[in-house]
Design a protein around this motif. Sequence first.
Motif, PDB file in Angstrom:
ATOM      1  N   GLY A   1      -3.183  15.705  -3.074  1.00  0.00           N
ATOM      2  CA  GLY A   1      -3.872  16.568  -4.033  1.00  0.00           C
ATOM      3  C   GLY A   1      -3.222  17.933  -4.191  1.00  0.00           C
ATOM      4  N   LEU A   2      -2.521  18.396  -3.174  1.00  0.00           N
ATOM      5  CA  LEU A   2      -1.851  19.696  -3.254  1.00  0.00           C
ATOM      6  C   LEU A   2      -0.425  19.596  -3.778  1.00  0.00           C
TER       7      LEU A   2
ATOM      8  N   ASP B   1       0.580  17.056  -6.108  1.00  0.00           N
ATOM      9  CA  ASP B   1       0.640  16.341  -7.381  1.00  0.00           C
ATOM     10  C   ASP B   1       0.635  17.348  -8.528  1.00  0.00           C
ATOM     11  N   ALA B   2       1.665  17.320  -9.355  1.00  0.00           N
ATOM     12  CA  ALA B   2       1.794  18.279 -10.455  1.00  0.00           C
ATOM     13  C   ALA B   2       1.080  17.828 -11.723  1.00  0.00           C
ATOM     14  N   VAL B   3       0.680  16.579 -11.811  1.00  0.00           N
ATOM     15  CA  VAL B   3       0.100  16.057 -13.051  1.00  0.00           C
ATOM     16  C   VAL B   3      -1.187  16.785 -13.447  1.00  0.00           C
ATOM     17  N   PRO B   4      -2.133  17.034 -12.550  1.00  0.00           N
ATOM     18  CA  PRO B   4      -3.342  17.745 -12.986  1.00  0.00           C
ATOM     19  C   PRO B   4      -3.049  19.146 -13.529  1.00  0.00           C
TER      20      PRO B   4
ATOM     21  N   ARG C   1      18.769   6.174  -6.218  1.00  0.00           N
ATOM     22  CA  ARG C   1      19.288   7.136  -5.239  1.00  0.00           C
ATOM     23  C   ARG C   1      19.106   8.576  -5.704  1.00  0.00           C
ATOM     24  N   THR C   2      19.092   8.805  -7.017  1.00  0.00           N
ATOM     25  CA  THR C   2      19.009  10.179  -7.525  1.00  0.00           C
ATOM     26  C   THR C   2      17.578  10.633  -7.795  1.00  0.00           C
ATOM     27  N   ALA C   3      16.615   9.780  -7.534  1.00  0.00           N
ATOM     28  CA  ALA C   3      15.219  10.144  -7.794  1.00  0.00           C
ATOM     29  C   ALA C   3      14.710  11.105  -6.723  1.00  0.00           C
ATOM     30  N   GLN C   4      13.867  12.021  -7.169  1.00  0.00           N
ATOM     31  CA  GLN C   4      13.207  12.920  -6.232  1.00  0.00           C
ATOM     32  C   GLN C   4      12.111  12.147  -5.508  1.00  0.00           C
ATOM     33  N   THR C   5      11.952  12.446  -4.242  1.00  0.00           N
ATOM     34  CA  THR C   5      10.887  11.787  -3.484  1.00  0.00           C
ATOM     35  C   THR C   5       9.700  12.728  -3.382  1.00  0.00           C
ATOM     36  N   GLY C   6       8.517  12.152  -3.351  1.00  0.00           N
ATOM     37  CA  GLY C   6       7.311  12.951  -3.204  1.00  0.00           C
ATOM     38  C   GLY C   6       6.757  13.468  -4.503  1.00  0.00           C
ATOM     39  N   VAL C   7       7.239  12.986  -5.645  1.00  0.00           N
ATOM     40  CA  VAL C   7       6.692  13.434  -6.924  1.00  0.00           C
ATOM     41  C   VAL C   7       5.742  12.413  -7.482  1.00  0.00           C
TER      42      VAL C   7
END
Length: 93
Positions: A25-26, A28-31, A87-93
């Motif tokens: 919840g802290l 996540d950028a979508v909200p 491989r180039t994707a950000q993790t945790g998004v």
Amino acid sequence: MAERSEPSPVTNRQTPPPPPALPRGLTDAVPAVSVGTGIFFAAFVVLLVLRGTESTWTWTCLVGGLLGFTGLAVIAWQRAAARRGSRTAQTGV
């Protein structure tokens, strides 16, 4: 005569454990992006009704809302790439 070096007082120190991960919840950028996009579009409608198309702020709010949609698309794109295992994707998004 060579000087005698004393042993360093910090010889047996362990590295501290890493901090715990933040809750989803802290992080996540979508909200936040969704709320900001909605506010920009609401302001666009209000300014369109009150000031018409001659106001710079009207067009600024429209562009802010469109950029919010662009941000949501980038977030979705990064999440899809992370699920694919890119491989180039950000993790945790």
